[in-house]
Every structure is written in C-alpha cells, then in structure tokens.
Design a protein around this motif. Structure first.
Motif, mmCIF file in Angstrom:
data_model
loop_
_atom_site.group_PDB
_atom_site.id
_atom_site.type_symbol
_atom_site.label_atom_id
_atom_site.label_comp_id
_atom_site.label_asym_id
_atom_site.label_seq_id
_atom_site.Cartn_x
_atom_site.Cartn_y
_atom_site.Cartn_z
ATOM 1 N N UNK A 111 3.202 -5.149 -4.308
ATOM 2 C CA UNK A 111 2.101 -6.087 -4.523
ATOM 3 C C UNK A 111 2.565 -7.520 -4.765
ATOM 4 N N UNK A 112 3.838 -7.717 -4.972
ATOM 5 C CA UNK A 112 4.375 -9.053 -5.229
ATOM 6 C C UNK A 112 5.270 -9.464 -4.072
ATOM 7 N N UNK A 113 5.010 -10.630 -3.540
ATOM 8 C CA UNK A 113 5.710 -11.097 -2.341
ATOM 9 C C UNK A 113 7.231 -11.087 -2.507
ATOM 10 N N UNK A 127 -7.014 2.058 3.323
ATOM 11 C CA UNK A 127 -6.843 0.868 2.468
ATOM 12 C C UNK A 127 -6.314 -0.301 3.290
ATOM 13 N N UNK A 128 -5.388 -0.046 4.199
ATOM 14 C CA UNK A 128 -4.888 -1.123 5.059
ATOM 15 C C UNK A 128 -6.028 -1.731 5.868
ATOM 16 N N UNK A 129 -6.860 -0.890 6.480
ATOM 17 C CA UNK A 129 -7.983 -1.401 7.277
ATOM 18 C C UNK A 129 -9.032 -2.092 6.414
ATOM 19 N N UNK A 130 -9.288 -1.554 5.240
ATOM 20 C CA UNK A 130 -10.247 -2.183 4.323
ATOM 21 C C UNK A 130 -9.773 -3.575 3.915
ATOM 22 N N UNK A 164 5.935 2.199 8.392
ATOM 23 C CA UNK A 164 5.111 1.230 7.664
ATOM 24 C C UNK A 164 5.956 0.481 6.638
ATOM 25 N N UNK A 165 6.818 1.196 5.936
ATOM 26 C CA UNK A 165 7.686 0.540 4.946
ATOM 27 C C UNK A 165 8.648 -0.427 5.634
ATOM 28 N N UNK A 166 9.205 -0.017 6.758
ATOM 29 C CA UNK A 166 10.115 -0.899 7.498
ATOM 30 C C UNK A 166 9.360 -2.115 8.035
ATOM 31 N N UNK A 167 8.109 -1.908 8.450
ATOM 32 C CA UNK A 167 7.293 -3.030 8.933
ATOM 33 C C UNK A 167 7.056 -4.052 7.829
ATOM 34 N N UNK A 168 7.057 -3.614 6.595
ATOM 35 C CA UNK A 168 6.929 -4.555 5.479
ATOM 36 C C UNK A 168 8.235 -5.320 5.290
ATOM 37 N N UNK A 179 0.206 -8.350 4.761
ATOM 38 C CA UNK A 179 -0.289 -8.244 3.390
ATOM 39 C C UNK A 179 -1.173 -7.013 3.224
ATOM 40 N N UNK A 180 -2.017 -6.749 4.198
ATOM 41 C CA UNK A 180 -2.887 -5.578 4.143
ATOM 42 C C UNK A 180 -2.077 -4.286 4.165
ATOM 43 N N UNK A 181 -1.024 -4.263 4.955
ATOM 44 C CA UNK A 181 -0.161 -3.086 5.014
ATOM 45 C C UNK A 181 0.547 -2.875 3.676
ATOM 46 N N UNK A 182 0.986 -3.955 3.056
ATOM 47 C CA UNK A 182 1.602 -3.826 1.727
ATOM 48 C C UNK A 182 0.615 -3.192 0.751
ATOM 49 N N UNK A 183 -0.640 -3.614 0.807
ATOM 50 C CA UNK A 183 -1.664 -3.038 -0.065
ATOM 51 C C UNK A 183 -1.934 -1.573 0.244
ATOM 52 N N UNK A 184 -1.972 -1.236 1.528
ATOM 53 C CA UNK A 184 -2.186 0.157 1.922
ATOM 54 C C UNK A 184 -1.051 1.059 1.467
#
Length: 173
Positions: free
Chosen positions: A85-87, A10-13, A139-143, A30-35
C-alpha cells in the motif's frame, strides 16, 4: 478460488474508481497493488482463523514445525499486504511476496496430491492451482517491474559522464 476472485474484483473496483475520477487510482499499477494487498489480507488472516488447521495440514510432512510455519507465513503475508500500500515499500513487498508464493507452493502441491480438505472442500487440483499461483506471482512481478525500470534508468543516468572540456593543445610544452 477466493484469493483469485479477490485479486481480480478489488483490482477492477479500484481501477473503476480511478476511471471515475479518483486521482490516486488512475493507474492499473496502483489498482493492482491494492488488489494484491486485499488478496494477501484475505490469505494472511486465514492463517489465524478457522482455516488454520487446514493450512497446518497442508504443510508437507518433511518440514518441521508446521504450526510455526503457518504463523510465520501468515504474518509475512499481512506485512506484505501493508507494504504493497506504500509506494516506497511496494516493490520490496511484492518481490518478497513473489518469493514467498514460490516457497509455499509445495504445500499446495502436497494438498492437491494428498487429497486434503481445505475449508470444507477438496483442495484445488494441481493444474488449476498451479495456474492460479502463476497468476499471483505474475501480478506481484508486475508490481515490481516499473520500479526496476526506474532504478535502471536512474543508474544509467548517474553513470553517464559529462565530457570534460579539453585543454587546448599547445605546441610549446
């Protein structure tokens, strides 16, 4: 393995969609948040479908009310997915989910060491499961990180004071 595949796919998509011109998906962040959100929807729903029994069995025996713990963690995962999904809520959701993953890791250790079956297959062995968990937490920390940098810069900017104009020194006081 399905959560890892979901996170990556999903992140890559989403990132590909951003590269193709969808303005809101142009950043990796943003893509990582979606993934992550997709991954937590997948894992959160598992707390309430036919995998529920396997997840309850994964709760270490020392913990009380395994059914309640599985319900609560499932709800938290789904709420966290929505928050990603919300900034404005994304850093809080990602931070909370990172802590939740740390708190839930003993269940994965117990499943791996006890030889439990999860979704019809043996639980993932401890080393691969640990590595996957580290990827999810990273990944969560990267967000979270870009938000903490922004807050730090804002705080530093607000604490800087503008030098006041000095009154001319007079010899006659």
């Amino acid at each position: 393995m399905a959560p890892l595949i979901t996170l990556l796919a999903v992140t890559l998509l989403l990132r590909t969609a951003g590269a193709a011109g969808i303005r809101g998906l142009r950043s990796w962040h943003t893509s990582l948040r979606g993934g992550l959100a997709a991954m937590f929807v997948l894992t959160g729903v598992a707390h309430f479908n036919d995998m529920r029994g396997d997840l309850i069995a994964m709760v270490p025996p020392a913990l009380p009310y395994p059914e309640l713990l599985v319900t609560v963690t499932g709800v938290l995962e789904l709420l966290g997915a929505a928050g990603l999904l919300h900034r404005r809520t994304a850093p809080w959701a990602a931070g909370g989910l990172a802590l939740l993953m740390v708190a839930m890791f003993p269940a994965n250790v117990y499943a791996a060491l006890s030889g439990l079956m999860v979704n019809g297959a043996p639980a993932t062995a401890l080393l691969p499961r640990t590595l996957m968990q580290l990827v999810f937490i990273a990944a969560a920390i990267a967000v979270v990180l870009p938000y903490t940098r922004t807050l730090t810069h804002r705080r530093l900017a607000s604490t800087r004071t503008v030098p006041r104009a000095r009154k001319p020194h007079s010899l006659h006081q």
